[in-house]
Every structure is written in structure tokens, then in C-alpha cells.
Design a protein around this motif. Structure first.
Motif, PDB file in Angstrom:
ATOM      1  N   UNK A 292     -42.500  63.497  62.830  1.00 52.48           N
ATOM      2  CA  UNK A 292     -41.169  62.894  62.959  1.00 52.48           C
ATOM      3  C   UNK A 292     -41.189  61.384  63.160  1.00 52.48           C
ATOM      4  N   UNK A 293     -42.175  60.858  63.896  1.00 53.47           N
ATOM      5  CA  UNK A 293     -42.265  59.412  64.059  1.00 53.47           C
ATOM      6  C   UNK A 293     -42.504  58.724  62.719  1.00 53.47           C
ATOM      7  N   UNK A 294     -43.382  59.308  61.896  1.00 53.24           N
ATOM      8  CA  UNK A 294     -43.604  58.779  60.551  1.00 53.24           C
ATOM      9  C   UNK A 294     -42.322  58.825  59.729  1.00 53.24           C
ATOM     10  N   UNK A 295     -41.581  59.917  59.842  1.00 50.05           N
ATOM     11  CA  UNK A 295     -40.357  60.075  59.062  1.00 50.05           C
ATOM     12  C   UNK A 295     -39.327  59.006  59.430  1.00 50.05           C
ATOM     13  N   UNK A 296     -39.252  58.660  60.694  1.00 49.88           N
ATOM     14  CA  UNK A 296     -38.338  57.593  61.114  1.00 49.88           C
ATOM     15  C   UNK A 296     -38.783  56.251  60.532  1.00 49.88           C
ATOM     16  N   UNK A 297     -40.076  56.004  60.492  1.00 54.82           N
ATOM     17  CA  UNK A 297     -40.568  54.779  59.849  1.00 54.82           C
ATOM     18  C   UNK A 297     -40.282  54.804  58.350  1.00 54.82           C
ATOM     19  N   UNK A 298     -40.416  55.986  57.725  1.00 60.14           N
ATOM     20  CA  UNK A 298     -40.123  56.103  56.298  1.00 60.14           C
ATOM     21  C   UNK A 298     -38.651  55.812  56.016  1.00 60.14           C
ATOM     22  N   UNK A 299     -37.768  56.239  56.900  1.00 53.88           N
ATOM     23  CA  UNK A 299     -36.345  55.932  56.741  1.00 53.88           C
ATOM     24  C   UNK A 299     -36.124  54.420  56.798  1.00 53.88           C
ATOM     25  N   UNK A 300     -36.762  53.747  57.748  1.00 53.72           N
ATOM     26  CA  UNK A 300     -36.626  52.295  57.826  1.00 53.72           C
ATOM     27  C   UNK A 300     -37.185  51.627  56.573  1.00 53.72           C
ATOM     28  N   UNK A 301     -38.307  52.135  56.066  1.00 57.41           N
ATOM     29  CA  UNK A 301     -38.936  51.538  54.882  1.00 57.41           C
ATOM     30  C   UNK A 301     -38.067  51.690  53.639  1.00 57.41           C
ATOM     31  N   UNK A 302     -37.490  52.881  53.442  1.00 54.24           N
ATOM     32  CA  UNK A 302     -36.714  53.110  52.219  1.00 54.24           C
ATOM     33  C   UNK A 302     -35.287  52.576  52.342  1.00 54.24           C
ATOM     34  N   UNK A 303     -34.835  52.361  53.576  1.00 51.12           N
ATOM     35  CA  UNK A 303     -33.540  51.737  53.786  1.00 51.12           C
ATOM     36  C   UNK A 303     -32.346  52.604  53.459  1.00 51.12           C
ATOM     37  N   UNK A 304     -32.522  53.917  53.375  1.00 55.33           N
ATOM     38  CA  UNK A 304     -31.399  54.784  53.042  1.00 55.33           C
ATOM     39  C   UNK A 304     -30.315  54.709  54.113  1.00 55.33           C
ATOM     40  N   UNK A 305     -29.072  54.807  53.675  1.00 56.50           N
ATOM     41  CA  UNK A 305     -27.965  54.757  54.615  1.00 56.50           C
ATOM     42  C   UNK A 305     -27.938  55.972  55.530  1.00 56.50           C
ATOM     43  N   UNK A 306     -28.416  57.101  55.024  1.00 55.63           N
ATOM     44  CA  UNK A 306     -28.384  58.355  55.765  1.00 55.63           C
ATOM     45  C   UNK A 306     -29.622  59.160  55.422  1.00 55.63           C
ATOM     46  N   UNK A 307     -30.101  59.998  56.338  1.00 58.90           N
ATOM     47  CA  UNK A 307     -31.245  60.861  56.066  1.00 58.90           C
ATOM     48  C   UNK A 307     -30.948  62.279  56.531  1.00 58.90           C
ATOM     49  N   UNK A 308     -31.537  63.239  55.813  1.00 58.14           N
ATOM     50  CA  UNK A 308     -31.537  64.649  56.196  1.00 58.14           C
ATOM     51  C   UNK A 308     -32.986  65.100  56.318  1.00 58.14           C
ATOM     52  N   UNK A 309     -33.257  65.976  57.271  1.00 64.84           N
ATOM     53  CA  UNK A 309     -34.617  66.459  57.510  1.00 64.84           C
ATOM     54  C   UNK A 309     -34.878  67.743  56.731  1.00 64.84           C
ATOM     55  N   UNK A 310     -36.115  67.909  56.298  1.00 64.35           N
ATOM     56  CA  UNK A 310     -36.535  69.182  55.709  1.00 64.35           C
ATOM     57  C   UNK A 310     -37.995  69.441  56.044  1.00 64.35           C
ATOM     58  N   UNK A 311     -38.558  70.523  55.446  1.00 62.87           N
ATOM     59  CA  UNK A 311     -39.969  70.897  55.610  1.00 62.87           C
ATOM     60  C   UNK A 311     -40.294  71.244  57.069  1.00 62.87           C
ATOM     61  N   UNK A 312     -39.480  72.103  57.654  1.00 62.15           N
ATOM     62  CA  UNK A 312     -39.708  72.531  59.042  1.00 62.15           C
ATOM     63  C   UNK A 312     -38.944  73.814  59.286  1.00 62.15           C
TER      64      UNK A 312
END
Length: 354
Positions: A292-312
Motif C-alpha cells: 500500500x505504501x508503494x501504491x500511494x507513491x504510484x498515485x503521486x507519480x502518475x498524478x491521477x485525480x482519483x484512485x481505486x484499489x484492486x488485487x486484494x
């Protein structure tokens, strides 16, 4: 017989069976053949900015090392939600229904698109062993609207489910868009599947102004012991009337350049679907699965306005507890000072509209 010896016997038996199955498939399948590129050496695909998959020895160390701490999952954790999608969604709206794990139904512009559809009870080469469901698909198979297109990200069993693809083909005969080499896997199982294979950066028109581009992701692929990286893996950028949707079904984080490059090439991104589970132990999973910490960094990197979680939360593939990814995601968002409503976790059967 001790628990460890039973586990070892079970794994060895499974590896032997997998080896036999791999040899059987290898005898039936045509491997991908194509020009050498910056990510294909003429025989195997590779990520020039990634890491090779772990070895069999490292797999055994993970499974039987003295420090392993595999958390038990409840036998069944039903979702309180179940979706019945409309036949079509028109206009500039996008409707996303979470089926479970990495499976989604995306409806927009009169098109019905499934992502990595898995309706099987197990994600395994066997019907009697391997990771099994801990909750039902968020949409009953018989409740699906007519499916136009299926996107399959790579060949691992929790993403490429030939039994589901065959059922979809029988009922709807959709186009199946997938990275290079995975079409051979599909056709070896069912020659009627309408698989179309493409390389990274290829853009495919799906109809009604909707298109998809395959983009690099930090992962790998295999169906058995003898076909490692003989097929390609990818993430997707889906062009919709409501904006670009970045769909990451499976990925490690690395230094984040895959996510920054997606933003540079395809931004601004309206929505990112990012994996948050199957990440422990980190020494084994770090290069192929984000936590999850990586996923939050990935959101910052890609700059998407919104994110949804999957693969869990559906198949226990690794060692963390079933609720650990959701808890850890909340903590990571708080540490990064990102509002929780910007990165949302759905249960199977829940729906988001943009």
C-alpha cells in the motif's frame, strides 16, 4: 508427519504436477516469435527498467524458511454488495463495477469492457488445489450485460483465466485484447477465443470513441515452469469520454518511473486503478507486487485525480492478513497527507461512476 514436511511434500508434488502440465502445454503451444526489441531478446520478454523474477530456490526459501509468518484468512468473507449492471451506459459517464481481485466491468459510451475477468473458484492450473476464492464475484456471471471487449493484462492464473474466457466467448464472443504471446495460451485452451495480441505502446480502437493503449509495467509472466517470460505483460490506459483511466492490474513499484512515464505519455489521468495486495514477504514480492505504501507513491507519480484499489481480499496469494492491505493503505495515505477519499477501496459488487 510434521506440518513443515507435509507442506514440503505438497509443494514438491505440486511442482512435479506443474512440470508435467508445463511440458504438456509446451508441446501444444506456439511460443511468440517476433523481432528483437528493447524488451524482447528473440526468446524471452524482459523489462529493461525492472528485475527478473525470483528463482525456484528463492521460492522454496519463502515457502519453508524458518521466519515465514503466513497469516490465516477466514474461509469465507462475503461482500455485502452484489451488482446488477445496466445493459449499456451512454453519454460521457463511466461506470466501474468491482468484480473482485483484479476483475472489473467498465461501461462507457455504449461499450461494455471486462478487465482480467476471473469467475473460477481457483486461480491455479488445477481445479482441486491452489488459491481459492474467499468471496463470490461482485457480479454473477449470468447478470453480466453483453460484453464487447475483454482486456487481459498477462498470463498469471489470477489474471488470465481460460475457463472464464471460454464462458465469455460462448455467451458473447467478445474481442480479447492482450499483450504479445498470451493469445497462444488462450487459443491452446480454446481455439474459438477471439484473442488479439499487441506490444507495449500499441493503441487499439475499441469503438464509439473508446480506445486502449498497452503500457509497460514492472512485472513478469508464466503459466508453468518452462515458459517464464515467454509472453508479455502490460498495464492499460483506457480512453473514455470522461477522461483517461490508467488500469494497473499487477505491478511492482521500483523507482516509480513506469508510473511517471504513463503520466507523461497519457496524462492527465482522470482515474488510476492500482494494486495494493499480495506483497508479503517484501524480500520476495517487492519487485513484482506493490504494497500500500508503494501504491500511494504510484498515485503521486502518475498524478491521477482519483484512485481505486484492486488485487486484494479475494485470493490469498501471499502471507499478509486479508484486511492488512486496507489498513496499511489508510496509514500510508495519512502519512502522505492524501485524503482517503482520493484512493478508495471497494468491496466486490460496489460501483463507482465518473
Amino acid at each position: 508427519m510434521s506440518l513443515t514436511r507435509r507442506r514440503l511434500f505438497s509443494l514438491i508434488a505440486g511442482l512435479a504436477a506443474a512440470a508435467g502440465l508445463s511440458a504438456f502445454w509446451a508441446s501444444r503451444m506456439r511460443n511468440y516469435e517476433g523481432p528483437v526489441s528493447d524488451h524482447f531478446d528473440g526468446r524471452h520478454f524482459f523489462d529493461p527498467d525492472g528485475s527478473p523474477p525470483k528463482s525456484l530456490g528463492e521460492l522454496l526459501r519463502w515457502q519453508f524458511g524458518p521466519d515465514r509468518q503466513r497469516q490465516p484468512w477466514p474461509e469465507w468473507v462475503p461482500s455485502p454488495y452484489a451488482d446488477t449492471p445496466p445493459p449499456r451506459v451512454t453519454g460521457d459517464k463511466v461506470r466501474l463495477a468491482f468484480v473482485g481481485h483484479a476483475s472489473w466491468l467498465v461501461q462507457t459510451s455504449g461499450m461494455n469492457i471486462l478487465i482480467d475477468p476471473v469467475w473460477s473458484d481457483r486461480v491455479s492450473p488445477f481445479t482441486f488445489a491452489g488459491p481459492k476464492r474467499h468471496n463470490a464475484p461482485g457480479i454473477a456471471f449470468d447478470a453480466l450485460p453483453r460484453i464487447d471487449t475483454v482486456l487481459v493484462s498477462h498470463g498469471h492464473y489470477d489474471h488470465l483465466d481460460v475457463a472464464t474466457l471460454s464462458r465469455l466467448n460462448t455467451k458473447f464472443s467478445p474481442r480479447v485484447i492482450t499483450p504479445l504471446g498470451n493469445d497462444a495460451t488462450m487459443r491452446s485452451a480454446d481455439g474459438a477465443i477471439r484473442a488479439e495480441a499487441f506490444d507495449w505502446h500499441h493503441r487499439i480502437e475499441l469503438g464509439n470513441g473508446v480506445a486502449v493503449t498497452l503500457v509497460p509495467t514492472r512485472h513478469w509472466s508464466a503459466r508453468g515452469l518452462f515458459d517464464r517470460n515467454r509472453s508479455l505483460w502490460a498495464s492499460f490506459v483506457l480512453e473514455t469520454p470522461a477522461g483517461q483511466i490508467y488500469i494497473v492490474c499487477d505491478s511492482g513499484y521500483g523507482d516509480g518511473k513506469h508510473f511517471r512515464r504513463a503520466a507523461e505519455a497519457h496524462g492527465p489521468l482522470r482515474l488510476a486503478i492500482l494494486p495494493i495486495g499480495a506483497y508479503e514477504p517484501r524480500w520476495f514480492m517487492r519487485d513484482q507486487h506493490m504494497n500500500p505504501s508503494d501504491a500511494v507513491k504510484a498515485l503521486a507519480d502518475c498524478g491521477a485525480a482519483q484512485a481505486l484499489a484492486n488485487h486484494h481480499g479475494t485470493f490469498q496469494l501471499t502471507d499478509e492478513a486479508i484486511d492488512a492491505p486496507v489498513t496499511a493503505l489508510g496509514e500510508a495515505l495519512e502519512a502522505a497527507k492524501i485524503p482517503r477519499e482520493r484512493f478508495v477501496v471497494l468491496k466486490p459488487g460496489q460501483v463507482v461512476e465518473i
